[in-house]
Write a protein that holds these residues in place. Structure first.
Motif, short mmCIF file in Angstrom:
data_model
loop_
_atom_site.label_atom_id
_atom_site.label_comp_id
_atom_site.label_asym_id
_atom_site.label_seq_id
_atom_site.Cartn_x
_atom_site.Cartn_y
_atom_site.Cartn_z
N ASP A 52 17.38 -2.33 -12.42
CA ASP A 52 18.58 -2.27 -13.37
C ASP A 52 18.82 -0.75 -13.67
O ASP A 52 17.86 -0.03 -13.45
CB ASP A 52 18.78 -3.16 -14.44
N LYS A 53 20.00 -0.43 -14.17
CA LYS A 53 20.37 0.83 -14.55
C LYS A 53 19.38 1.39 -15.50
O LYS A 53 19.08 2.57 -15.96
CB LYS A 53 21.85 0.85 -14.98
N PHE A 54 18.61 0.60 -16.38
CA PHE A 54 17.51 1.05 -17.20
C PHE A 54 16.11 1.23 -16.69
O PHE A 54 15.35 1.37 -17.60
CB PHE A 54 17.74 -0.14 -18.48
N GLY A 55 15.90 0.85 -15.44
CA GLY A 55 14.76 0.89 -14.98
C GLY A 55 13.94 -0.21 -14.72
O GLY A 55 12.81 -0.02 -14.61
N LEU B 102 23.56 -7.04 -12.33
CA LEU B 102 22.28 -5.92 -12.41
C LEU B 102 22.65 -5.12 -11.43
O LEU B 102 22.33 -3.86 -11.32
CB LEU B 102 21.25 -6.68 -12.48
N ALA B 103 22.59 -5.54 -10.11
CA ALA B 103 22.75 -4.52 -8.71
C ALA B 103 23.83 -3.27 -8.94
O ALA B 103 23.73 -2.38 -8.42
CB ALA B 103 23.00 -5.36 -7.58
N GLU B 104 24.81 -3.84 -9.71
CA GLU B 104 26.20 -2.64 -9.58
C GLU B 104 25.88 -1.45 -9.74
O GLU B 104 26.20 -0.47 -9.17
CB GLU B 104 27.43 -3.38 -10.72
N ASP B 105 24.92 -1.18 -11.04
CA ASP B 105 24.67 0.13 -11.45
C ASP B 105 23.16 0.23 -11.12
O ASP B 105 22.77 1.39 -11.66
CB ASP B 105 24.94 0.26 -12.72
N GLY B 106 22.49 -0.35 -10.37
CA GLY B 106 20.98 -0.52 -10.28
C GLY B 106 20.63 -0.24 -8.70
O GLY B 106 21.58 0.20 -8.01
N LYS B 107 19.48 -0.33 -8.45
CA LYS B 107 18.98 -0.06 -6.98
C LYS B 107 18.37 -1.35 -6.53
O LYS B 107 17.47 -1.90 -7.05
CB LYS B 107 17.88 0.99 -6.89
N PRO C 271 0.77 -1.41 -0.10
CA PRO C 271 -0.04 0.12 -0.03
C PRO C 271 0.81 1.15 0.14
O PRO C 271 0.38 2.19 -0.70
CB PRO C 271 -0.86 -0.17 1.37
N ASN C 272 1.96 1.21 0.53
CA ASN C 272 2.92 2.33 0.72
C ASN C 272 3.80 2.57 -0.63
O ASN C 272 4.46 3.29 -0.51
CB ASN C 272 3.73 2.62 1.98
N ALA C 273 3.41 1.55 -1.52
CA ALA C 273 4.62 1.64 -2.77
C ALA C 273 3.43 1.22 -4.10
O ALA C 273 3.68 0.24 -4.72
CB ALA C 273 5.66 0.74 -2.51
N PRO C 274 2.65 2.13 -4.38
CA PRO C 274 1.83 2.12 -5.56
C PRO C 274 2.59 1.74 -6.77
O PRO C 274 3.81 2.59 -6.74
CB PRO C 274 0.88 2.97 -5.51
N VAL C 275 2.12 1.02 -7.72
CA VAL C 275 2.79 0.89 -9.18
C VAL C 275 2.31 1.89 -9.97
O VAL C 275 1.05 2.23 -9.89
CB VAL C 275 2.88 -0.44 -9.43
N THR C 276 3.08 2.33 -10.80
CA THR C 276 2.87 3.11 -11.94
C THR C 276 2.55 2.15 -13.20
O THR C 276 3.67 1.46 -13.47
CB THR C 276 3.76 4.14 -12.17
N PHE C 277 1.37 2.39 -13.83
CA PHE C 277 1.26 1.42 -14.93
C PHE C 277 2.29 1.57 -15.92
O PHE C 277 2.36 2.73 -16.48
CB PHE C 277 -0.14 1.32 -15.27
N GLY C 278 2.93 0.58 -16.83
CA GLY C 278 3.90 0.81 -17.46
C GLY C 278 5.25 0.25 -16.66
O GLY C 278 6.22 -0.14 -17.16
N LYS C 279 5.26 0.54 -15.24
CA LYS C 279 6.26 0.04 -14.58
C LYS C 279 5.76 -1.11 -13.58
O LYS C 279 6.33 -1.63 -12.57
CB LYS C 279 6.63 1.18 -13.43
N ASN C 280 4.58 -1.70 -13.96
CA ASN C 280 4.02 -2.76 -13.25
C ASN C 280 4.39 -4.14 -13.45
O ASN C 280 3.95 -5.33 -13.03
CB ASN C 280 2.43 -2.71 -13.03
N ILE C 281 5.04 -4.16 -14.49
CA ILE C 281 5.70 -5.64 -14.79
C ILE C 281 6.96 -5.94 -14.51
O ILE C 281 7.90 -4.95 -14.89
CB ILE C 281 5.58 -5.67 -16.37
N THR C 282 7.61 -6.87 -14.00
CA THR C 282 8.72 -7.16 -13.67
C THR C 282 9.10 -8.55 -14.46
O THR C 282 8.28 -9.37 -14.76
CB THR C 282 9.01 -7.48 -12.13
N LEU C 283 10.49 -8.91 -14.56
CA LEU C 283 10.89 -9.97 -14.98
C LEU C 283 11.35 -10.97 -13.99
O LEU C 283 12.28 -10.51 -13.25
CB LEU C 283 12.11 -9.76 -16.21
N ALA C 284 10.95 -12.23 -13.80
CA ALA C 284 11.19 -13.07 -12.82
C ALA C 284 12.07 -14.33 -13.53
O ALA C 284 11.88 -14.89 -14.22
CB ALA C 284 9.92 -13.57 -12.41
N ILE C 285 13.31 -14.38 -12.80
CA ILE C 285 14.21 -15.33 -12.96
C ILE C 285 13.99 -16.34 -11.94
O ILE C 285 14.30 -16.29 -10.75
CB ILE C 285 15.57 -14.89 -12.77
#
Length: 140
Positions: A125-128, A101-106, A72-86
Motif C-alpha cells: 500500500d501507499k504506506f509501504g 489499497l491498490a489505487e495508490d499502492g504497487k 531467490p531474486n527478491a530477498p526480503v529486508t528484515f522489518g519488511k518481511n512481515i505481511t498482513l494476510a486477509i
C-alpha cells in the motif's frame, strides 16, 4: 474476519517455522515447498527454488501465523518481511479492499485464480505495508 501475520524469510523458513512450533508447543507443521506446486509450462521453476518453503502455518495463542521463503531474486529486508494476510469468504469485500489499497499502492500480484485459491493477490500500500488477499470458501 481476523488479519493474519505472514512472515517471509530468505531461505531459512523451514528452520524458523520448526523453531517457532517448538517454542509455542505446536506439532511440526505441514510445510509446502515450491517444488510441490503443480508443474506449469508457462513458468519453469528454477532448481534452487524447489526446496524453499512456499507455505507453512502455525496457531500461536489463537492467531494464525503463516510463513514462506521469498523468491531467490527478491530477498526480503528484515522489518519488511512481515505481511498482513486477509483470508475471507466474502469475494466482493476482498476485491473492494484490494482495489482500494491498490489505487495508490504497487500491485505485485493482481487478484487471480491460483491452485490454492480462486482469488489471490498481493500488494504494497501507499504506506509501504505489504498485504496478501485470499478468498477461501467459508472463511470468516
Amino acid at each position: 474476519m481476523p488479519v493474519n501475520v505472514y512472515f517471509n524469510f530468505n531461505g531459512n523458513c523451514k528452520e524458523a517455522v520448526e523453531y517457532y512450533a517448538e517454542v509455542f508447543g505446536q506439532e511440526k507443521p505441514e510445510i509446502s515447498k515450491f517444488g510441490d506446486m503443480p508443474a506449469d509450462p508457462n513458468f519453469v521453476l528454477p532448481e534452487e527454488m524447489k526446496e524453499l518453503m512456499m507455505h507453512a502455518r502455525l496457531n500461536v495463542h489463537g492467531s494464525t501465523v503463516m510463513f514462506s521463503d521469498s523468491m531467490p531474486n527478491a530477498p526480503v529486508t528484515f522489518g519488511k518481511n512481515i505481511t498482513l494476510a486477509i483470508v475471507t469468504g466474502d469475494k466482493e469485500k476482498l476485491e473492494a479492499e484490494f482495489n482500494a489499497l491498490a489505487e495508490d499502492g504497487k500491485v505485485s500480484m493482481p487478484l487471480q485464480e491460483t491452485f490454492w485459491s480462486p482469488s489471490y493477490g498481493a500488494l504494497e500500500d501507499k504506506f509501504g505495508v505489504v498485504w496478501q488477499f485470499s478468498f477461501e470458501e467459508g472463511a470468516e
